[in-house]
Write an enzyme that holds these catalytic residues in place. Structure first.
Site, PDB file in Angstrom:
ATOM      1  N   SER A  50       0.819  -1.224   0.000  1.00 20.99           N
ATOM      2  CA  SER A  50       0.000   0.000   0.000  1.00 20.99           C
ATOM      3  C   SER A  50       0.853   1.275   0.000  1.00 20.99           C
ATOM      4  O   SER A  50       0.329   2.370  -0.188  1.00 20.99           O
ATOM      5  CB  SER A  50      -0.919   0.008   1.235  1.00 20.99           C
ATOM      6  N   ASN A  51       2.166   1.145   0.209  1.00 20.33           N
ATOM      7  CA  ASN A  51       3.054   2.314   0.163  1.00 20.33           C
ATOM      8  C   ASN A  51       3.394   2.716  -1.275  1.00 20.33           C
ATOM      9  O   ASN A  51       3.739   3.869  -1.551  1.00 20.33           O
ATOM     10  CB  ASN A  51       4.400   2.033   0.858  1.00 20.33           C
TER      11      ASN A  51
ATOM     12  N   GLN B  47       1.980   3.263  -4.060  1.00 20.95           N
ATOM     13  CA  GLN B  47       1.192   4.248  -4.811  1.00 20.95           C
ATOM     14  C   GLN B  47       1.827   5.639  -4.755  1.00 20.95           C
ATOM     15  O   GLN B  47       1.610   6.468  -5.624  1.00 20.95           O
ATOM     16  CB  GLN B  47      -0.241   4.239  -4.226  1.00 20.95           C
TER      17      GLN B  47
ATOM     18  N   CYS C  12       9.036  28.261  15.996  1.00 23.03           N
ATOM     19  CA  CYS C  12       9.311  26.823  15.983  1.00 23.03           C
ATOM     20  C   CYS C  12       8.021  26.087  15.672  1.00 23.03           C
ATOM     21  O   CYS C  12       6.958  26.700  15.540  1.00 23.03           O
ATOM     22  CB  CYS C  12       9.947  26.365  17.299  1.00 23.03           C
TER      23      CYS C  12
ATOM     24  N   CYS D  58       5.129  26.814  17.846  1.00 24.10           N
ATOM     25  CA  CYS D  58       4.436  28.089  17.649  1.00 24.10           C
ATOM     26  C   CYS D  58       3.257  27.871  16.703  1.00 24.10           C
ATOM     27  O   CYS D  58       2.244  28.556  16.785  1.00 24.10           O
ATOM     28  CB  CYS D  58       5.371  29.137  17.041  1.00 24.10           C
TER      29      CYS D  58
ATOM     30  N   CYS E 270      -2.256   8.795   6.717  1.00 26.47           N
ATOM     31  CA  CYS E 270      -2.706   8.537   5.353  1.00 26.47           C
ATOM     32  C   CYS E 270      -3.435   7.200   5.274  1.00 26.47           C
ATOM     33  O   CYS E 270      -4.319   7.013   4.443  1.00 26.47           O
ATOM     34  CB  CYS E 270      -1.522   8.552   4.395  1.00 26.47           C
TER      35      CYS E 270
HETATM   36 ZN    ZN Z   1       7.864  28.053  19.349  1.00 27.13          ZN
END
Ligand code: ZN
Length: 249
Positions: free
Chosen positions: A68-69, A71, A172, A175, A187
């Site tokens: 399944s990866n 694709q 970062c 934030c 997914c």
């Molecule tokens: Zn931050």
């Protein structure tokens, strides 16, 4: 023998660019990058950065290739099903460019492992699909000062940004997501359209090259991509003084 590469010939189209030139290509050649996750995002990131002549890689993934990866995780081929993703990816990368050094980390890294493994690393690229690892890599980036390129893609939606802790007022990852208790939608649960991970991963690779050439562009900027409408939205991300990741607390 064909495993000899001709440096000037191989990178001639980049060296030709005045913004790269011999010096820039040398800078890329001397750089070392940690790519975490060899899935949908990690595939284009690794393929392009290896081709572009970044000199040294660590690729981290403890998972195995599943049918399944295939694709969207284009670095893995049908005959790699069942193999460790790190091993499968390393084989392709060495075939593309025998010049580059690729080290595989095929186990689950904890925070101390990441700190240890980034000692000789110039840039971290987050190609994972879960919030706990993203927060962990953000912390590693804050503690070590190593820049971080972050990408995410699910369903028809993608986003890409970077964090360069040494720049003044750099935000970062926390934030952007102050709440660490976010549910990870994967997914596998939600689905994802194949080329979307290529779009976002290639943007991550592009920003990686920019950062390694001392030209970071996505620090404080989050690009959001809607694959259904093919629409890009640019979001400003300011440092949050109350951020649990980088603020005064
Ligand atoms: Zn931050």
């Amino acid at each position: 023998m064909m495993n000899q590469t001709n440096y000037n010939e191989r990178y001639s189209r980049q060296i030709k660019l005045p913004q790269i030139g011999e010096d820039g290509q040398k800078k890329l050649h001397q750089a070392s990058v940690l790519i975490v996750g060899m899935g949908g995002l990690g595939s284009p990131v690794a393929l392009y950065l290896v081709a572009a002549g970044i000199g040294r890689f660590k690729i981290a993934d403890f998972d195995h290739v599943d049918e399944s990866n295939l694709q969207r995780q284009v670095i893995h081929h049908h005959n790699n099903i069942g193999q460790l993703k790190a091993e499968s990816a390393a084989g392709k990368l060495k075939a593309i460019n025998p010049d580059v050094k690729v080290e595989t980390l095929d186990y689950s890294l904890d925070y101390a492992d990441f700190i240890e493994q980034t000692r000789d690393i110039d840039l971290i690229i987050d190609c994972t699909d879960n919030f706990p690892t993203r927060f962990e890599l953000n912390q590693v980036s804050r503690e070590t000062g190593i820049p971080l390129v972050s990408g995410a893609a699910i369903r028809w939606e993608g986003q890409v940004t970077s964090f360069v802790p040494k720049l003044p007022e750099s935000p970062c990852y926390q934030c952007l997501y102050p709440n660490r208790d976010l549910e990870s939608a994967t997914c596998a649960m939600e689905g994802v359209v194949a080329p979307l991970v290529g779009v976002i991963g290639t943007m991550q690779a592009m920003e990686a090259v920019n950062i390694l050439l001392d030209n970071p562009q996505l620090n404080g900027v989050v690009w959001l991509f809607d694959a259904r409408s093919m629409d890009w939205q640019r979001m400003q991300l300011n440092r949050n003084p109350q951020c649990p990741g980088c603020g005064e607390g």
